[in-house]
Design an enzyme around this catalytic site. Structure first.
Site, PDB file in Angstrom:
ATOM      1  N   GLU A 313      55.494 -34.576  35.529  1.00  0.00           N
ATOM      2  CA  GLU A 313      54.570 -33.442  35.664  1.00  0.00           C
ATOM      3  C   GLU A 313      53.260 -33.833  36.353  1.00  0.00           C
ATOM      4  O   GLU A 313      52.177 -33.701  35.787  1.00  0.00           O
ATOM      5  CB  GLU A 313      54.296 -32.847  34.285  1.00  0.00           C
ATOM      6  CG  GLU A 313      55.547 -32.230  33.703  1.00  0.00           C
ATOM      7  CD  GLU A 313      55.354 -31.702  32.295  1.00  0.00           C
ATOM      8  OE1 GLU A 313      55.829 -30.607  32.006  1.00  0.00           O
ATOM      9  OE2 GLU A 313      54.747 -32.416  31.468  1.00  0.00           O
TER      10      GLU A 313
HETATM   11  C1  ACM Z   1      58.449 -34.151  29.992  1.00  0.00           C
HETATM   12  O1  ACM Z   1      58.989 -33.411  29.172  1.00  0.00           O
HETATM   13  N1  ACM Z   1      57.333 -33.782  30.597  1.00  0.00           N
HETATM   14  C2  ACM Z   1      59.016 -35.447  30.335  1.00  0.00           C
END
Ligand code: ACM
Length: 496
Positions: A313
Site C-alpha cells: 500500500e
Molecule cells: C496488507 O493487507 N496491506 C498487506
C-alpha cells in the site's frame, strides 16, 4: 468351572472390543490438522497405565511440557524411567524434520522422528489423542504416519495498530503450537506506532510507541522482550519473523524523526485506520542509513532465516521511486544474513536474490511479474485474513475483503485458488490477524478462533484428505477443548 470362566472371559473381551461406544478407532478421533495416514489396530491402551517416559537424545524441554500436561490436564504424574510406557525416539531414517510416527499399542506409545521438531509435532497429535480419549480412559491403538504438506505454516499478529504485551503474544504462541504452526510474523511498525526498540534510533520508541488506533495507550518491546519471545516461540518450534513496513505505513517513524520526511517536518501522531498516506523520503541518503540500521539491529536478535520489509500500500510513494527503494533495501536483508520477505507488491523488484512474496490480494487478482523460482506465501485476504468479519453481525473486524465465515476460511487450497500462480513456488500459508478492531486476548480469540484451526489444516494436510463436513465435526470437539483453555472463540452458527 475353568471352562466356564474362560468362556465368560472371551465373551467379556468380545463385548469390549465390539462395543463401538467404548473405544472409537484411532482414525475417528477428531485430530486437527488431520494426519496423512492412520492405521487402526485391535485393542486399546489404558490411560491410567501411561505414567512413565523414556527418551534418547536431548528432548528435555519437550519432556517437561509433557509432564506438565500429565499434571494439569490428566491429574497424573509422568516419571522418567529407563523403560517408560512412553518412548521418545530419535530415528534418522525418518525423512523430513517435521515428519513423525506415533505407534500406539496396548503396552504403550512410541513417538518417533528424525529430531526434536518432529517429536514436538508428534506430541501435539498425541496430546489431542489423549484429550479426546480421556473420558473413557481407553486410548485406541494403531499407527499415525504424518508429515506436513507445506514447509511454512504461519500466523501474523499486528502489534502496531494495537499493542499486545509479551504475555499476550506468548499465549497466542501457545495456542498456535497446538495446531503445528511453525512461523509467527510480527508486524512491528505501522503508521500508528513503532513497537521494537532500535538502539541506534532511540526516538522511534521514545516518541512513537505510546500511540495506537483509537488513541489508547500503546507500548513497545525492548530488544530483551523481543528475544524472550523469540526463545519462547523457539521452544515450541515456532520461528519469529519481524516485519518493519517500509516505505509506506511509516507515519510513526516519520513522526519520531522529522529528517526522514522530504520536507523535514514531522507529521502528527496517527490514531485512525486510513492507509496509504505516508512514505519515507526515497531520495534522501539518510533514509537508507535508517533502514539499514533497523535491519542490522533486527537481524542481530532474530535467529530465524527471514526478515519482512513490508512494501504494501505505497500510494504515497510514486511507483518509480518505490521500485528504486525496494531494489535498494531488499539486498540489505541479505547483507545481514536474512532472506527478505515482502508483501506482494515487492515482486516488482529486480533484486536477483531470493525474496519471499506474500500474496494478499483477493483471489480474483491475476498477478503478473512473479519471477520463476521466487517463493510465494499465500495470505489471500478474502480467505486468510483473520480480521475480516465472519458476517454482518460480527462484533469485531473489517470487511473490505468480504465476510469470511469459518467454512470459507477452510474451503480453499493455496495450490488452486489463484490459477496463474506457479504451484511449485508456493511455500505455504499465513493467516494474518490485523488489529485495527481488537486490542486484547478476547479480540484475538474472537477473530482468530476458530478460523485459524482451518488454516492450520490447510497448511499441514493434503487437500484430498480435507472436507468441510468432516472437519466441522472435528472442529466442534476442539471448541470444547479450547473453551476449557479459556479461549473466547467466535460461536459460529455454522457449528451449532
Ligand atoms: C496488507 O493487507 N496491506 C498487506
Amino acid at each position: 468351572m475353568l471352562r466356564i470362566s474362560l468362556f465368560s472371559t472371551v465373551i467379556f473381551l468380545g463385548l469390549l472390543s465390539c462395543n463401538p461406544d467404548k473405544i472409537n478407532p484411532l482414525d475417528s478421533l477428531p485430530l486437527i490438522p488431520y494426519p496423512q495416514n492412520i492405521e487402526n489396530a485391535e485393542g486399546y491402551l489404558s490411560l491410567s497405565e501411561l505414567t512413565s517416559i523414556s527418551f534418547n537424545g536431548a528432548a528435555s524441554s519437550l519432556v517437561l511440557e509433557m509432564k506438565n500436561f500429565w499434571d494439569t490436564s490428566l491429574a497424573m504424574s509422568l516419571e522418567t524411567k529407563p523403560e517408560g510406557r512412553l518412548e521418545l525416539q530419535i530415528d534418522s531414517s525418518i525423512e523430513g524434520q517435521e515428519a513423525y510416527q506415533l505407534h500406539l499399542t496396548s503396552k504403550g506409545v512410541v513417538l518417533r522422528a528424525a529430531g526434536e521438531e518432529g517429536l514436538y509435532r508428534a506430541w501435539q497429535s498425541l496430546q489431542q489423542i489423549l484429550v479426546f480419549s480421556k473420558e473413557t480412559g481407553k486410548i485406541p491403538t494403531g499407527t499415525v504416519t504424518d508429515k506436513s504438506v507445506y514447509p511454512y505454516r504461519g500466523a501474523m499478529l499486528d502489534v502496531a495498530r494495537h499493542f499486545f504485551t509479551v504475555a499476550e503474544v506468548k499465549r497466542f504462541i501457545d495456542l498456535m503450537a497446538l495446531y503445528k504452526f511453525n512461523f509467527l510474523h510480527l508486524h512491528l511498525s505501522d503508521d500508528q506506532g513503532w513497537r521494537i526498540e532500535i538502539k541506534s534510533w532511540p526516538d522511534l520508541t521514545a516518541l512513537s510507541s505510546d500511540s495506537e488506533v483509537g488513541g489508547t495507550q500503546g507500548g513497545f518491546y525492548t530488544q530483551e522482550d523481543y528475544q524472550e519471545l523469540v526463545a519462547y516461540a523457539a521452544d515450541r518450534f515456532i520461528t519469529i519473523i519481524p516485519e518493519i513496513d517500509v516505505p509506506g505505513h511509516t507515519n510513526a517513524a516519520l513522526h519520531a524523526y522529522p529528517i526522514l520526511n522530504c520536507d523535514g517536518v514531522a507529521p502528527p501522531v496517527h490514531t485512525g485506520i486510513e492507509v496509504g498516506f505516508s512514505s519515507l523520503c526515497v531520495d534522501k541518503p539518510i533514509t537508507y542509513q535508517f533502514v539499514e540500521d533497523v535491519i542490522r539491529e533486527l537481524a542481530a536478535i532474530t535467529p530465524g532465516p527471514y526478515l519482512h520489509l513490508g512494501g504494501d500500500e505505497t500510494q504515497a510513494t510514486p511507483e518509480d521511486q518505490f521500485i528504486r527503494f525496494i531494489n535498494k533495501v531488499l539486498p540489505m536483508a541479505d547483507r545481514y544474513g536474512k532472506i527478505p520477505m515482502g508483501w506482494f507488491e515487492t515482486r516488482q523488484t529486480n533484486y536477483k536474490g531470493q525474496v519471499v512474496s506474500q500474496y494478499w490480494a483477493k483471489e480474483v487478482d491475476v498477478p503478473e511479474g512473479v519471477r520463476k523460482g521466487n517463493p510465494i506465501l499465500m495470505s489471500p485476504s478474502s480467505f486468510a485474513y483473520l480480521d475480516m468479519k465472519y458476517d454482518t453481525l460480527s462484533k469485531h473486524g473489517l470487511f473490505w475483503a468480504g465476510y469470511t465465515s469459518v467454512q470459507k476460511a477452510y474451503e480453499w487450497s493455496p495450490k488452486t485458488l489463484v490459477p496463474s500462480l506457479p504451484v511449485e513456488n508456493i511455500i505455504g500459508i499465513e493467516a494474518a490477524l490485523w488489529s485495527e478492531t481488537i486490542s486484547d486476548n478476547s479480540g484475538i480469540d474472537y477473530l482468530a478462533f476458530p478460523r485459524i484451526l482451518g488454516h492450520a489444516e490447510i497448511g499441514w494436510t493434503e487437500d484430498e484428505l480435507r472436507n468441510w463436513e468432516d472437519y466441522k465435526q472435528r472442529l466442534q470437539k476442539h471448541l470444547v477443548w479450547l473453551r476449557s483453555k479459556g479461549v473466547a472463540y467466535y460461536q459460529s452458527p455454522l457449528l451449532d
